[in-house]
Motif scaffolding. Structure first.
Motif, PDB file in Angstrom:
ATOM      1  N   PRO A  38       0.017   1.301  -9.642  1.00 13.72           N
ATOM      2  CA  PRO A  38      -1.216   1.242  -8.838  1.00 13.72           C
ATOM      3  C   PRO A  38      -2.232   0.327  -9.498  1.00 13.72           C
ATOM      4  CG  PRO A  38      -1.085   3.330 -10.017  1.00 13.72           C
ATOM      5  CD  PRO A  38       0.219   2.636 -10.256  1.00 13.72           C
ATOM      6  N   GLN A  68      -3.584  12.130  -1.193  1.00 18.80           N
ATOM      7  CA  GLN A  68      -4.630  11.125  -1.355  1.00 18.80           C
ATOM      8  C   GLN A  68      -5.405  10.907  -0.062  1.00 18.80           C
ATOM      9  OE1 GLN A  68      -1.974   8.060  -2.945  1.00 18.80           O
ATOM     10  NE2 GLN A  68      -3.115   8.086  -4.879  1.00 18.80           N
ATOM     11  N   TYR A 126      -0.587  -1.243  -4.691  1.00 20.40           N
ATOM     12  CA  TYR A 126       0.366  -1.292  -5.800  1.00 20.40           C
ATOM     13  C   TYR A 126       0.843  -2.722  -6.028  1.00 20.40           C
ATOM     14  CZ  TYR A 126       1.121   3.774  -6.156  1.00 20.40           C
ATOM     15  OH  TYR A 126       0.973   5.128  -6.381  1.00 20.40           O
ATOM     16  N   LEU A 172       0.839  -1.190   0.000  1.00 21.00           N
ATOM     17  CA  LEU A 172       0.000   0.000   0.000  1.00 21.00           C
ATOM     18  C   LEU A 172       0.875   1.241   0.000  1.00 21.00           C
ATOM     19  CD1 LEU A 172      -2.701  -0.902   2.691  1.00 21.00           C
ATOM     20  CD2 LEU A 172      -2.980  -0.973   0.206  1.00 21.00           C
ATOM     21  N   ARG A 173       0.387   2.267  -0.668  1.00 24.61           N
ATOM     22  CA  ARG A 173       1.076   3.552  -0.668  1.00 24.61           C
ATOM     23  C   ARG A 173       0.023   4.660  -0.758  1.00 24.61           C
ATOM     24  NH1 ARG A 173       6.317   5.101  -1.286  1.00 24.61           N
ATOM     25  NH2 ARG A 173       6.699   7.238  -1.970  1.00 24.61           N
ATOM     26  N   GLN A 174       0.202   5.663   0.040  1.00 25.90           N
ATOM     27  CA  GLN A 174      -0.712   6.800   0.051  1.00 25.90           C
ATOM     28  C   GLN A 174       0.113   8.071  -0.062  1.00 25.90           C
ATOM     29  OE1 GLN A 174      -3.147   6.969   3.559  1.00 25.90           O
ATOM     30  NE2 GLN A 174      -4.422   8.645   2.808  1.00 25.90           N
ATOM     31  N   SER A 175      -0.082   8.809  -1.147  1.00 27.98           N
ATOM     32  CA  SER A 175       0.677  10.041  -1.343  1.00 27.98           C
ATOM     33  C   SER A 175       0.136  11.123  -0.417  1.00 27.98           C
ATOM     34  CB  SER A 175       0.583  10.496  -2.799  1.00 27.98           C
ATOM     35  OG  SER A 175      -0.701  11.035  -3.065  1.00 27.98           O
ATOM     36  N   VAL A 198      -3.533   3.357  -1.604  1.00 32.97           N
ATOM     37  CA  VAL A 198      -3.722   2.716  -2.904  1.00 32.97           C
ATOM     38  C   VAL A 198      -2.887   1.437  -2.931  1.00 32.97           C
ATOM     39  CG1 VAL A 198      -3.370   2.958  -5.393  1.00 32.97           C
ATOM     40  CG2 VAL A 198      -4.152   4.920  -4.038  1.00 32.97           C
ATOM     41  N   ASP A 235      -7.387   1.729  -6.427  1.00 33.91           N
ATOM     42  CA  ASP A 235      -7.509   2.996  -5.714  1.00 33.91           C
ATOM     43  C   ASP A 235      -8.967   3.162  -5.286  1.00 33.91           C
ATOM     44  OD1 ASP A 235      -7.675   5.589  -4.814  1.00 33.91           O
ATOM     45  OD2 ASP A 235      -6.707   6.495  -6.561  1.00 33.91           O
ATOM     46  N   HIS A 278      -7.089   8.055   0.631  1.00 33.24           N
ATOM     47  CA  HIS A 278      -7.024   6.651   1.042  1.00 33.24           C
ATOM     48  C   HIS A 278      -5.748   6.006   0.485  1.00 33.24           C
ATOM     49  CE1 HIS A 278     -11.137   6.450   2.598  1.00 33.24           C
ATOM     50  NE2 HIS A 278     -11.532   7.115   1.535  1.00 33.24           N
ATOM     51  N   MET A 282     -10.593   5.621  -4.369  1.00 29.68           N
ATOM     52  CA  MET A 282     -11.231   6.837  -4.881  1.00 29.68           C
ATOM     53  C   MET A 282     -11.744   6.670  -6.308  1.00 29.68           C
ATOM     54  SD  MET A 282     -11.466   9.093  -2.518  1.00 29.68           S
ATOM     55  CE  MET A 282     -11.816  10.603  -3.438  1.00 29.68           C
ATOM     56  N   THR A 283     -11.181   5.724  -7.065  1.00 25.85           N
ATOM     57  CA  THR A 283     -11.718   5.461  -8.404  1.00 25.85           C
ATOM     58  C   THR A 283     -12.998   4.646  -8.324  1.00 25.85           C
ATOM     59  OG1 THR A 283     -10.457   3.415  -8.713  1.00 25.85           O
ATOM     60  CG2 THR A 283      -9.383   5.484  -9.343  1.00 25.85           C
TER      61      THR A 283
END
Length: 661
Positions: A106, A95, A101, A89-92, A99, A109, A97, A111-112
């Motif tokens: 990715p 963001q 990977y 998982l990675r969250q910029s 995401v 996500d 939530h 949010m999509t």
């Protein structure tokens, strides 16, 4: 504002339950029903009162801005390897939530899936080959998840939805077509592409676990409660996966044991059986009940996790008085060979390695001023290197941590960490927090709300109370069931220590707790209201005579006790906050925060307690309710978390005299 004149009216009904010799008053039971017209009217009025009060909090915008800055650290988790593919998982910093990977791409996500940000990715598990991922999503905070299957290469959803999940373990069979999964409190099921899901293991409404060895041969199943579990192992090479024949590893013991068949073919068992701080045992999978001890219990540290590397190297993580460490042991003899170099004195989590072995391991590290980052250990060189820093960085205050020991009411020594800016001395506004339940430890870690408070000149104290897991299972058991009062005594003694040592005063001391920690806060303000100026009680259990009738309450009887049992009902009524509200008491300023979609702790607890305290309080310090729609007990969008924290900090600052300026 004169708060006593502003509280919405709430009918006090002369309702009394007569049970087992107890007369249990429950004047606000009508507030349990959120659809009741009186409840809706009352809740709307409480919301108007909170919003009007929140608008007057002088430092609310300042905390909101600073928390937003301090929360841009993002998130990264250790890699989960499947062959040459790594999942994490990675969250910029921008963001809402995390995401999912695969390598650097990715693949999922939230949010999509939902632009409102109300859908959360609750869990995920790649198959053994790394070609597919089973993932679980829930909506609007209810944590009742649907499970789907994603094809990694195409990004297509190839299976699902599968209902009945709640952070459900998943164990893939080789080939990526079928898997075992847990239906919440129902059992372990086998899912095949034809959708003909069938139960393969059930033991009633308990907590289940399932996992499979790297080659797909050995299936491990667990079933149990907070006080102990049973464990079984099945050899899938011996027959139909739909009809495994599990053999007992541990059955009916009053102990918690977790197991796994590692890459070296041996069954490893992490257990607190005859070892409250845990020990590591091994067995031949063909004879899973014939354990032998490999690494004995450490008298001062709690064994947390392990992973097996090549060359008979075994990594074992421990927590020593709430500080993490990792040691290298010999996998055959258990001998301690070396210490893994760590970046500081903080918390260790998520120790992982490649399922097939190798010389590398990964783990997460955090401390009070270090956002979670991922480190890589190489057994060939005994060196540790940074694998992935937090995605964002922020300028942080120069804080100091002080480790303090104090005596509770019965003489038990309890530890507490106090975090503050360097200061010439003198009492300051302070927040005391704790948890004290379910064997869950409070570990050092980065928290934007804590740092924002300390940076503004406040003191933060974290007490490692009995009931938690900081000192092992005996520490947990000394704060549960008939011994639950020990937790509240430990907390009151922590407050007394802060006051006696000059950190703060009762007029400048606030407390904050969530969930089981909300029960802690409720007990503190009803048992020792004179010690505190303010309290924030988030998603707290407060009516302990009826907690088992809603949310996940039925599954917590092993931790708190069963109100249907006469002896245990007496324990619960001895401290139940709702039943200890007394007319005329000058209660601390109290903010109850609840989420409407909470399916763990019913928001009715806070509604009833708020009404009772508004009626009873003899002073004019506010008793308020913050009610939030479309979120639940667990994960939520970053912006929603920041808003809640800013409100809580601003409320505590106003009532303890903290002035960030």
């Amino acid at each position: 504002m004169k708060f006593q004149d502003s509280y919405p009216p709430a009918d006090r009904v002369p309702l009394v339950d007569r049970r087992d010799g107890h007369e249990i008053e429950d004047p606000y039971r009508w507030l349990e029903d959120p659809a009741e017209p009186r409840t809706r009217t009352w809740l709307a009025a409480q919301d108007r009162l909170w919003r009007a009060t929140a608008a007057t909090l002088a430092h609310r915008d300042r905390f909101l801005a600073r928390l937003t800055e301090m929360s841009v650290t993002g998130l990264v988790t250790p890699p989960v390897w499947r062959g040459d593919r790594r999942f994490h998982l990675r969250q910029s910093t921008s963001q809402e939530h995390p995401v999912l990977y695969c390598d650097d791409t990715p693949i999922l996500d939230p949010m999509t899936l939902d632009l409102t940000g109300l859908t959360t990715l609750d869990d995920w598990q790649p198959d053994l080959e790394g070609r597919r991922v089973a993932y679980q999503i829930s909506r609007s905070g209810d944590e009742k998840a649907d499970l789907y299957v994603l094809d990694v290469a195409s990004g297509a959803v190839v299976d699902g939805p599968i209902g009945g999940c709640r952070y459900s373990p998943v164990a893939w069979l080789p080939g990526g077509e079928a898997f075992y999964y847990v239906r919440f409190h129902e059992g372990v099921f086998l899912h095949r592409p034809d959708g003909d899901d069938r139960p393969i293991f059930t033991r009633g409404p308990v907590s289940y676990g399932v996992q499979i060895s790297a080659g797909g041969r050995w299936l491990m199943i667990s079933a149990g409660t907070a006080t102990g579990n049973s464990l079984w192992l099945a050899d899938l090479s011996a027959g139909d996966p739909a009809a495994p024949r599990p053999h007992p590893v541990q059955d009916g013991a009053h102990a918690r044991t977790a197991g796994a068949v590692a890459c070296d073919g041996r069954l490893y068992l992490l257990t607190d059986r005859d070892a409250p701080r845990r020990r590591l045992c091994v067995a031949d999978p063909a004879e899973p009940a014939a354990w032998r001890e490999l690494i004995p219990e450490d008298p001062e540290a709690v064994l947390g996790a392990f992973t097996v590397l090549d060359g008979d190297r075994l990594l074992v993580s421990r927590t020593r008085h709430a500080v993490g460490e990792i040691a290298v042991h010999h996998a055959r003899t258990g001998a301690r060979l070396a210490e893994v170099p760590l970046p500081g004195s903080g918390s260790i989590a998520s120790l992982t390695s490649r399922p097939e072995g190798g010389s590398e391991a990964w783990f997460a590290y955090t401390d009070a001023v270090t956002p979670p980052e991922i480190w890589r250990y190489d057994a060939r060189t005994n060196a540790t290197t940074l694998w992935s820093a937090a995605p964002g960085r922020v300028a942080l205050p120069d804080v100091r941590s002080h480790h303090i020991e104090y005596a509770s009411a019965d003489g038990t020594h309890v530890r507490m960490v106090v975090v503050a800016l360097p200061s010439p001395g003198g009492p300051r506004p302070a927040i005391l927090t704790g948890y004290g339940g379910f064997g869950i430890p409070l570990m050092p870690g980065y928290a934007a709300d804590s740092l924002a408070w300390v940076e503004a000149g406040g003191v933060l104290a974290v007490a490692n109370l009995r009931g938690g897991g900081e000192e092992g299972e005996a520490w947990h058991r000394d704060g549960m069931l008939e011994r639950k009062q020990n937790v509240f005594d430990d907390f009151a003694a922590a407050a007394g220590k802060l006051i006696a040592d000059g950190w703060t005063t009762p007029r400048r001391l606030g407390i904050w707790g969530e969930s089981n920690g909300g029960l802690l806060v409720g007990a503190a303000v009803t048992q020792r209201p004179e010690l505190f100026a303010a309290a924030v009680c988030s998603a707290g259990l407060l009516d302990m005579a009826r907690y088992h009738l809603s949310g996940l309450g039925p599954s917590w009887k092993g931790e708190y006790g069963d109100p249907g049992d006469p002896e245990q009902l007496a324990w619960l009524l001895g401290y139940s906050p709702y039943h200890h509200v007394r007319k005329g008491t000058d209660y601390p300023a109290t903010l109850f925060t609840v989420s409407a979609a909470d399916t763990r702790v019913d928001p009715m607890h806070a509604r009833k307690m708020c009404a009772a305290m508004q009626w009873a309080t003899g002073g004019d310090r506010p008793i308020l309710l913050r009610h939030e729609q479309d979120v639940g007990h667990g994960a939520r969008a970053v912006s929603r978390s920041i808003g809640l924290a800013a409100d809580a900090l601003a409320f505590l600052a106003a009532r303890t005299g903290l002035d960030p300026a």
